[in-house]
Structures are given as structure tokens and as C-alpha cells.
Scaffold this motif. Structure first.
Motif, short mmCIF file in Angstrom:
data_model
loop_
_atom_site.label_atom_id
_atom_site.label_comp_id
_atom_site.label_asym_id
_atom_site.label_seq_id
_atom_site.Cartn_x
_atom_site.Cartn_y
_atom_site.Cartn_z
N ASP A 26 0.86 -1.18 0.00
CA ASP A 26 0.00 0.00 0.00
C ASP A 26 0.90 1.24 0.00
O ASP A 26 2.13 1.13 -0.04
N GLY A 29 3.91 1.36 2.14
CA GLY A 29 4.96 0.36 1.98
C GLY A 29 4.65 -0.94 2.69
O GLY A 29 5.48 -1.86 2.68
N VAL A 30 3.49 -1.05 3.28
CA VAL A 30 3.11 -2.29 4.00
C VAL A 30 2.71 -3.35 2.98
O VAL A 30 1.90 -3.08 2.09
N PRO A 31 3.27 -4.55 3.09
CA PRO A 31 2.99 -5.61 2.09
C PRO A 31 1.52 -6.02 2.08
O PRO A 31 0.90 -6.17 3.12
N MET A 32 1.00 -6.19 0.89
CA MET A 32 -0.37 -6.69 0.70
C MET A 32 -0.36 -8.06 0.03
O MET A 32 -1.26 -8.86 0.21
N ASP A 33 0.64 -8.29 -0.80
CA ASP A 33 0.70 -9.55 -1.55
C ASP A 33 2.15 -9.78 -1.92
O ASP A 33 2.81 -8.86 -2.43
N LYS B 96 -1.41 -16.11 0.80
CA LYS B 96 -2.74 -15.51 0.85
C LYS B 96 -2.63 -13.99 0.96
O LYS B 96 -1.68 -13.46 1.50
N LYS B 97 -3.63 -13.37 0.43
CA LYS B 97 -3.69 -11.92 0.50
C LYS B 97 -3.85 -11.49 1.96
O LYS B 97 -4.56 -12.14 2.73
N ILE B 98 -3.17 -10.44 2.30
CA ILE B 98 -3.24 -9.98 3.69
C ILE B 98 -4.62 -9.43 4.00
O ILE B 98 -5.18 -8.69 3.21
N LEU B 110 4.84 -14.73 3.40
CA LEU B 110 4.28 -13.41 3.68
C LEU B 110 4.70 -12.92 5.06
O LEU B 110 4.97 -11.74 5.27
N ILE B 113 8.16 -11.42 4.75
CA ILE B 113 8.25 -10.08 4.15
C ILE B 113 7.61 -9.05 5.06
O ILE B 113 8.04 -7.90 5.09
N ILE B 114 6.61 -9.45 5.81
CA ILE B 114 6.00 -8.51 6.76
C ILE B 114 6.98 -8.21 7.89
O ILE B 114 7.07 -7.08 8.38
N GLN B 118 11.10 -1.68 6.99
CA GLN B 118 11.40 -0.74 5.92
C GLN B 118 12.62 0.08 6.33
O GLN B 118 12.79 0.40 7.50
N TYR B 167 6.33 -1.60 10.78
CA TYR B 167 4.95 -1.12 10.85
C TYR B 167 4.04 -2.23 11.36
O TYR B 167 4.28 -3.42 11.11
N PHE B 174 -2.42 6.53 8.10
CA PHE B 174 -1.68 6.81 6.88
C PHE B 174 -0.91 8.14 6.93
O PHE B 174 -0.21 8.47 5.99
#
Lengths: 179, 196
Positions: A26, A29-33, B96-98, B110, B113-114, B118, B167, B174
Motif C-alpha cells: 500500500d 509500503g506495507v505488504p499486501m501480496d 494468501k492476501k493480507i 508473507l 516479508i512482513i 522498511q 509497521y 496513513f
């Protein structure tokens, strides 16, 4: 609240193997996929039979297409760090795409300003107020309104994230998954 | 004493006349037999002679069904080497999608990567604004943009001069801000963080 997303596509080859990954984030920068492929190691026989077409075949037809088909989140704009992926993203993937790199250019007058960067129709974009302008290249047949839309997406996202940063995270994730 | 040979000849001729058979001898000389020293090589074919029987004879034993359709080499006699050239199909790790809910258990990829932070680089040279500084204070770095409401953890990477930001993915905040790193001159002073 920003609802858009950016997709990052990378396909890299080293030591006779090639692999790809995509990350959709998003505007924070937070991963979505996140998707990645196992490394592909062509045999010597396959290298001989496919010849020079092997690399293109693996990158464009197999890895890129497979990743695009697998991604569930549909980003507003795909960003690639490899110029060779730009046109396939447009023609094969039918998605809006841009090639993005850092530049050493002095900052432009204000956020949102653009300047021609010469070859390939590249433009310099001052996406935020606290960095050097980014160099952006779009596919050849892109329309002006599409380009403007894509530039606006980059400007909006740059207010809350570093646009080039996700590439580094993909590299770290792939290295971690290989261990 | 001299003999008269003519009288002796006449005597014998009268005495044996008619009793002597005169045979004619042939003067023909036989050719000598010539033999070669080389060995003669006799070749004998090992194959039995092909015997072609007339169709009429075969017909006597019943009609033979001759057809090429049934002609096959035994499969055991033929060995084929080589591999099938496989079409590449990259194996994909499905993630799976978050979903922005608290109790989600993301797949391993996932989650990895989460869990990666950053990385923000020092952008002080581009940032024109400065925080209000006390006497003897100076600004060391500026990191941004950072979503203050979504940030869960910060770590300053002193070797690279970068700020690692974790995060909370479930956060809905945001709003982006910047973070100054300030330090008062002096050996014992600690660096301070200030939001812009």
C-alpha cells in the motif's frame, strides 16, 4: 486515506538460475501480496536447444506471466527495476507499468515537476521534497493521460513511503527464503 | 680282313621279312604340368540357399495370411535414450492476501516479508526545515516519510546510517511525518528523536 497500491516486479538471474518475485504494497509500503518463484535452473541441453531465446522465454513467458496471474491484489501501477521487464509488463501483462531508478540530478523546482531525461522518453520526476528526482520510463505506446495518471500515483505514494525501498526488501526476503 | 656289310644286310632282310612290325612313333611332346605355389581359396557361403517356393506349393499347406500390419519389432529390442524436454512451470509459493485483522496467521513467505523492516535513508541534505534546537544541539539525520501511527518499532542502523522501521500491518493510519535525530554536543549526551 490512501487506498492505492504499488506493485514491484523483479526477475533476476545469477549462477545459471533465474527467479522472480512480486510485492504489492500500500502507499505506506506495507505488504499486501508477496509472490515468488522457485529458482529455475535450465540444463545444458535446454540451453543449447533454446539458445538465445531461453532467457526471454523464462523471464517473459514463464516467470512474469506466472507471477502476474498469481497476484490477487491489483496494484494501481507496476514498477520494475529492470528495463527489460517494462514492455512485457505492458504487452503481456496488460498492466500500467513504469521503470524507476534513482538519479543524481539536482532537485527540480517543486514536487510534481517533471523534466525530459532524454532517451527512451524518460522523464525526471520530483516525487517528493526530500530526495533527488527519480528517473521514470514508460512503455513506448503509452498515452499522455496514462502517463500523467501514473506520475500522479507516484507522487501520491511518495508522500508516505520511499518509492525505491521495496526492491531492497524483496531482495532480503528472497535471500532469507533461500537459506 | 674286310666284311661285306651289304651281304649281311641282305641276309637279315630276307630272314625277317614280313615278321617285323614297324610302329610309328609320334613326335608330340606332352606339355609339362605346371603347378602354382599359391593356395587356392575356396569360398563356401554359410547361408543356406534361399528357396523360393511357388505360391501354388504354399497354397497346398493352406492359405498364408501375409500382411504388413502385424509386422513389429519386439519392443524389448529397442531402447530409447534421452529425456523429455519439459516445459518450465515455475513452482509458486502461494501466499494468501493480507487481511487487516489481528488474528491472521500469514503463510511463511508473507510473514517473512512482513517481518522485514522498511529502511529509511538519511535525507537531511534534502530537508530544508529544521527543528527548534537548544544551544549546543545539532541535527544528525532526518528520516522520512514515516507513518507515526503505524510504526511499531525503530532501530537505528549505525553502520549504514539508516533507520529501520517496523509497521503494524493492521494499523489504518496513513499520516506521514519525518523524524529528526538530534544530539547535544558533549561526550555524555544521548541522541534524541524529534518528529517534524
Amino acid at each position: 486515506m490512501a487506498q492505492g497500491s504499488l506493485g514491484y516486479m523483479t526477475i533476476e538471474g545469477a549462477d545459471g538460475e533465474i527467479r522472480g518475485a512480486s510485492l504489492v504494497v500500500d502507499y505506506r509500503g506495507v505488504p499486501m501480496d508477496f509472490r515468488y518463484t522457485d529458482p529455475i535452473r535450465p540444463t545444458r541441453l535446454e540451453r543449447i536447444l533454446y539458445g538465445n531465446a531461453l532467457d526471454v522465454y523464462l523471464r517473459e513467458e514463464l516467470i512474469l506471466q506466472s507471477l502476474l496471474n498469481a497476484v490477487e491484489a491489483r496494484p494501481s501501477l507496476w514498477i520494475c527495476g529492470d528495463m527489460d521487464l517494462l514492455q512485457p509488463l505492458r504487452t503481456t501483462g496488460k498492466v500500467r507499468a513504469a521503470y524507476l531508478t534513482h538519479s543524481a540530478h539536482a532537485p527540480l523546482d517543486a514536487v510534481g515537476h517533471t523534466e525530459s531525461a532524454g532517451e527512451n522518453g524518460a522523464v525526471l520526476l520530483q516525487a517528493d521534497a526530500i530526495s533527488a528526482p527519480l528517473r521514470v520510463v514508460f512503455p513506448q505506446e503509452i498515452r499522455q493521460d496514462e502517463m500523467t495518471g501514473a506520475l500522479n500515483i507516484l507522487i501520491e505514494a511518495a508522500q508516505s513511503m520511499e518509492l525505491m525501498e521495496p526492491f531492497g526488501r524483496i531482495q532480503k526476503a528472497l535471500a532469507s527464503l533461500s537459506e | 680282313m674286310a666284311f661285306d656289310f651289304s651281304e649281311i644286310r641282305e641276309y637279315f632282310s630276307r630272314h625277317v621279312l614280313g615278321r617285323v612290325k614297324i610302329k610309328q612313333a609320334s613326335l608330340k611332346i606332352h606339355r609339362p604340368l605346371i603347378s602354382s605355389l599359391r593356395n587356392n581359396i575356396e569360398t563356401h557361403p554359410l547361408r543356406t540357399k534361399m528357396q523360393v517356393n511357388a505360391p501354388e506349393i504354399l497354397a497346398m499347406h493352406g492359405n498364408l495370411n501375409c500382411s504388413s500390419n502385424g509386422f513389429r519389432f519386439a519392443s524389448e529390442l529397442v531402447s530409447v535414450k534421452g529425456d523429455r524436454i519439459r516445459r518450465y512451470v515455475p513452482q509458486e509459493i502461494k501466499v494468501k492476501k493480507i487481511k487487516l485483522i489481528n488474528n491472521i496467521k500469514p503463510e511463511n513467505a508473507l510473514r517473512k516479508i512482513i517481518n522485514f523492516p522498511q529502511e529509511r535513508t538519511n535525507r537531511l541534505k534534502w530537508q530544508r526545515k529544521r527543528p527548534a534546537l537548544a544551544q549546543g544541539e545539532m541535527v544528525l539525520a532526518y528520516y522520512g516519510p514515516i507513518i507515526e501511527g503505524a510504526a511499531a518499532k525503530f532501530i537505528l542502523n549505525k553502520q549504514r546510517g539508516t533507520l529501520l522501521v517496523w509497521y503494524n500491518p493492521s494499523s489504518r493510519k496513513f499520516g506521514a511525518r519525518g523524524l529528526f535525530l538530534c544530539k547535544k554536543l558533549g561526550a555524555n549526551s544521548k541522541p534524541e528523536w524529534r518528529w517534524l
